[in-house]
Design a protein around this motif. Sequence first.
Motif, mmCIF file in Angstrom:
data_model
loop_
_atom_site.group_PDB
_atom_site.id
_atom_site.type_symbol
_atom_site.label_atom_id
_atom_site.label_comp_id
_atom_site.label_asym_id
_atom_site.label_seq_id
_atom_site.Cartn_x
_atom_site.Cartn_y
_atom_site.Cartn_z
ATOM 1 N N UNK A 55 89.964 -44.687 80.658
ATOM 2 C CA UNK A 55 90.314 -43.463 81.390
ATOM 3 C C UNK A 55 90.643 -43.715 82.849
ATOM 4 N N UNK A 56 90.516 -44.965 83.295
ATOM 5 C CA UNK A 56 90.777 -45.266 84.703
ATOM 6 C C UNK A 56 92.217 -45.715 84.954
ATOM 7 N N UNK A 57 93.058 -45.748 83.924
ATOM 8 C CA UNK A 57 94.413 -46.288 84.081
ATOM 9 C C UNK A 57 95.391 -45.264 84.639
ATOM 10 N N UNK A 58 94.954 -44.031 84.845
ATOM 11 C CA UNK A 58 95.828 -43.000 85.388
ATOM 12 C C UNK A 58 96.321 -42.055 84.302
ATOM 13 N N UNK A 59 96.596 -40.808 84.702
ATOM 14 C CA UNK A 59 96.962 -39.767 83.738
ATOM 15 C C UNK A 59 98.241 -40.107 82.977
ATOM 16 N N UNK A 60 99.254 -40.605 83.681
ATOM 17 C CA UNK A 60 100.529 -40.905 83.016
ATOM 18 C C UNK A 60 100.352 -41.977 81.949
ATOM 19 N N UNK A 61 99.604 -43.036 82.286
ATOM 20 C CA UNK A 61 99.392 -44.112 81.315
ATOM 21 C C UNK A 61 98.552 -43.630 80.134
ATOM 22 N N UNK A 62 97.603 -42.747 80.379
ATOM 23 C CA UNK A 62 96.791 -42.198 79.282
ATOM 24 C C UNK A 62 97.677 -41.399 78.341
ATOM 25 N N UNK A 63 98.539 -40.553 78.903
ATOM 26 C CA UNK A 63 99.464 -39.767 78.065
ATOM 27 C C UNK A 63 100.349 -40.702 77.237
ATOM 28 N N UNK A 64 100.793 -41.796 77.818
ATOM 29 C CA UNK A 64 101.645 -42.742 77.086
ATOM 30 C C UNK A 64 100.892 -43.355 75.911
ATOM 31 N N UNK A 65 99.619 -43.694 76.124
ATOM 32 C CA UNK A 65 98.834 -44.266 75.030
ATOM 33 C C UNK A 65 98.558 -43.235 73.942
ATOM 34 N N UNK A 66 98.378 -41.986 74.341
ATOM 35 C CA UNK A 66 98.193 -40.924 73.339
ATOM 36 C C UNK A 66 99.447 -40.780 72.483
ATOM 37 N N UNK A 67 100.610 -40.777 73.125
ATOM 38 C CA UNK A 67 101.855 -40.642 72.374
ATOM 39 C C UNK A 67 102.080 -41.852 71.466
ATOM 40 N N UNK A 68 101.685 -43.031 71.936
ATOM 41 C CA UNK A 68 101.817 -44.230 71.101
ATOM 42 C C UNK A 68 100.912 -44.130 69.881
#
Length: 208
Positions: A55-68
């Motif tokens: 959860x520390x990688x930033x909101x944009x990167x978290x959203x990208x991992x969710x979409x992946x």
Amino acid sequence: MTHEHQPTPEKQPPAPEPKPETPERERDPDRIPRIYVASLADYVNGRLHGTWIDATIGAEAIHQQIQAMLATSKEPAAEEWAIHDYENFGPLRLGEYESIEYVAAVAEQIDQYGEAFAAWLDYTSLDQADWGSFEESYLGEFNEVTDYVQRLIDDLGYEKLLDDTLPATIRPYIRIALAAMAEDLHQSGDIFSLDTDDGTVYVFTSHW
């Protein structure tokens, strides 16, 4: 936490001002805030499909991992997701549909300051705009609140003052009532303390 009852001194102890600068924290991989995000389309069809995300990688990167994660689902319309688990957020509670922007912001602060920030935020419930006051409020982690009081006394030079003014034959019998002083600081609202899971306490000043 119980405090030994002792008579309240005539004068209130001084407000807690001295404190050390926040030390650099070593990043412990086992203490990094993480969330487990699951595909709801899979969940309602009896399958567990999700991923743990730092959860520390930033909101944009978290959203990208969710979409992946959703893209690898066997469901044809896997678009919705929810947070089904999380760890290392201290006493804070995250909802299934918590804002990723909020999760990322909290995780960043915990990663920087440790779970003391999570405990402080859970206790104060301050808005994100006020999170910057944490550094001014946090006094440190101690085995007991009286350990903080002892440090305060040392910083203010009270022990040295006693050493310099009292006869050597009397000095060993004079002790500052640490528990009473800690209680007075609590009662006056100058400090508050929060217990940790390992039995220590976080101490904060109420003046920021």
